[in-house]
Write a protein that holds these residues in place. Structure first.
Motif, mmCIF file in Angstrom:
data_model
loop_
_atom_site.group_PDB
_atom_site.id
_atom_site.type_symbol
_atom_site.label_atom_id
_atom_site.label_comp_id
_atom_site.label_asym_id
_atom_site.label_seq_id
_atom_site.Cartn_x
_atom_site.Cartn_y
_atom_site.Cartn_z
ATOM 1 N N UNK A 46 0.827 -1.202 0.000
ATOM 2 C CA UNK A 46 0.000 0.000 0.000
ATOM 3 C C UNK A 46 0.871 1.266 0.000
ATOM 4 N N UNK A 47 0.629 2.154 -0.968
ATOM 5 C CA UNK A 47 1.289 3.460 -0.948
ATOM 6 C C UNK A 47 0.505 4.353 0.012
ATOM 7 N N UNK A 48 1.158 4.775 1.079
ATOM 8 C CA UNK A 48 0.472 5.613 2.056
ATOM 9 C C UNK A 48 1.524 6.408 2.806
ATOM 10 N N UNK A 49 1.626 6.261 4.113
ATOM 11 C CA UNK A 49 2.680 6.949 4.854
ATOM 12 C C UNK A 49 2.238 8.286 5.389
ATOM 13 N N UNK A 50 3.226 9.108 5.671
ATOM 14 C CA UNK A 50 2.967 10.386 6.350
ATOM 15 C C UNK A 50 2.979 11.540 5.345
ATOM 16 N N UNK A 51 2.206 11.399 4.284
ATOM 17 C CA UNK A 51 2.166 12.413 3.233
ATOM 18 C C UNK A 51 1.376 11.880 2.052
ATOM 19 N N UNK A 52 1.298 12.655 0.978
ATOM 20 C CA UNK A 52 0.481 12.288 -0.177
ATOM 21 C C UNK A 52 1.331 11.604 -1.256
ATOM 22 N N UNK A 53 1.122 10.304 -1.493
ATOM 23 C CA UNK A 53 1.979 9.576 -2.443
ATOM 24 C C UNK A 53 1.982 10.139 -3.864
ATOM 25 N N UNK A 54 0.847 10.717 -4.313
ATOM 26 C CA UNK A 54 0.810 11.146 -5.726
ATOM 27 C C UNK A 54 1.618 12.420 -5.972
ATOM 28 N N UNK A 55 2.194 12.999 -4.908
ATOM 29 C CA UNK A 55 3.202 14.043 -5.126
ATOM 30 C C UNK A 55 4.450 13.429 -5.744
ATOM 31 N N UNK A 56 4.538 12.108 -5.667
ATOM 32 C CA UNK A 56 5.660 11.379 -6.283
ATOM 33 C C UNK A 56 5.091 10.315 -7.235
ATOM 34 N N UNK A 57 4.247 10.778 -8.139
ATOM 35 C CA UNK A 57 3.521 9.849 -9.008
ATOM 36 C C UNK A 57 4.459 8.957 -9.821
ATOM 37 N N UNK A 58 5.573 9.504 -10.297
ATOM 38 C CA UNK A 58 6.498 8.688 -11.093
ATOM 39 C C UNK A 58 6.995 7.488 -10.281
ATOM 40 N N UNK A 59 7.260 7.709 -8.994
ATOM 41 C CA UNK A 59 7.716 6.613 -8.118
ATOM 42 C C UNK A 59 6.573 5.606 -7.927
ATOM 43 N N UNK A 60 5.367 6.120 -7.667
ATOM 44 C CA UNK A 60 4.202 5.231 -7.480
ATOM 45 C C UNK A 60 4.032 4.336 -8.708
ATOM 46 N N UNK A 61 4.115 4.927 -9.887
ATOM 47 C CA UNK A 61 3.868 4.153 -11.116
ATOM 48 C C UNK A 61 4.961 3.109 -11.340
ATOM 49 N N UNK A 62 6.221 3.518 -11.157
ATOM 50 C CA UNK A 62 7.322 2.573 -11.413
ATOM 51 C C UNK A 62 7.313 1.427 -10.410
ATOM 52 N N UNK A 63 7.105 1.764 -9.133
ATOM 53 C CA UNK A 63 7.105 0.701 -8.109
ATOM 54 C C UNK A 63 5.873 -0.193 -8.289
ATOM 55 N N UNK A 64 4.745 0.385 -8.677
ATOM 56 C CA UNK A 64 3.546 -0.437 -8.934
ATOM 57 C C UNK A 64 3.825 -1.444 -10.058
ATOM 58 N N UNK A 65 4.437 -0.982 -11.131
ATOM 59 C CA UNK A 65 4.753 -1.904 -12.238
ATOM 60 C C UNK A 65 5.666 -3.028 -11.747
#
Ligand code: SF4
Length: 218
Positions: free
Chosen positions: A78-97
């Motif tokens: 799960x992308x979550x944590x102490x902030x908004x993950x989509x501020x780092x959308x490129x990281x979210x997309x690459x790690x999701x893949x």
């Protein structure tokens, strides 16, 4: 040398943490909102983990950290944590893949501001293409006025963007739910109605103990 630096960073910063049989990824402490009930205002983290980052982890650092784990132990990553993950959308997309290539279930917990944060991208289409299985969106208000008062978003049109993000995610066939925190200021039943109108699942979250004490929710 690179690996040594990565390991040092992992020791200093909590990139991931475990709870509820899930693995949670902590990408950033930044956010496009400033909710009155945000855990960041009351504590350094959750479940005994210090989630304050001295440096945001890179995609490479996250993947190196994940490679050391048996990820089949977890229900979801799960992308979550102490902030908004989509501020780092490129990281979210690459790690999701990367995770989807290993057959894992992936969820994004978000404030739903992604389209405002990444205006040049069709964020929902990108998430779908990367293989995101489900999205949990913080709604937290039954109206724009209430949302702006409680969540204090940078962009005052954020509430409409949140609703649109949920609609778009549903249309794209991504399993989507909206959540609300249980505090007296939020009309849970009206929020449930908004959720029904969006044809979304609905989930009520309990505020952390630290936040409850501070905002008098006990
Ligand atoms: S959206 Fe989430 S991370 Fe951002 S301020 Fe609100 S509770 Fe905190």
């Amino acid at each position: 040398m690179v690996i040594k630096n990565v390991r040092t960073l992992i020791l200093m910063n909590t990139i991931y943490y475990e709870a509820h049989n899930n693995l949670y990824l902590n990408l950033t402490n930044r956010c496009s909102a400033d909710c009155v009930f945000c855990i960041r205002n009351f504590a350094d983290g959750v479940y005994g983990y210090d989630l304050r980052l001295s440096k945001e982890p890179s995609t490479e650092e996250i993947i190196v950290a994940l490679e050391e784990l048996d990820l089949s132990n977890y229900r979801e990553i799960v992308f979550t944590g102490l902030g908004e993950p989509t501020l780092r959308l490129d990281v979210v997309l690459t790690v999701t893949r990367w995770l989807k290539n290993r057959g894992l279930r992936v969820r994004l917990d978000t404030n739903g501001h992604a389209a405002l944060i990444n205006p040049k991208l069709d964020v929902v289409a990108e998430l779908k293409k990367a293989g995101m299985d489900s999205i949990s969106v913080s709604l937290n208000a039954e109206s724009e006025e209430k949302y702006n008062k409680l969540c204090r978003p940078v962009n005052k049109n954020a509430y409409r963007a949140v609703l649109d993000f949920v609609r778009r995610a549903k249309e794209a066939g991504i399993s989507t739910r909206v959540t609300v925190v249980k505090i007296p200021d939020i009309d849970i039943e009206k929020c449930r109605k908004v959720s029904e109108e969006l044809d979304s699942d609905f989930h009520i979250r309990t505020l952390s103990e630290a936040a409850s004490k501070e905002i008098g929710n006990n």
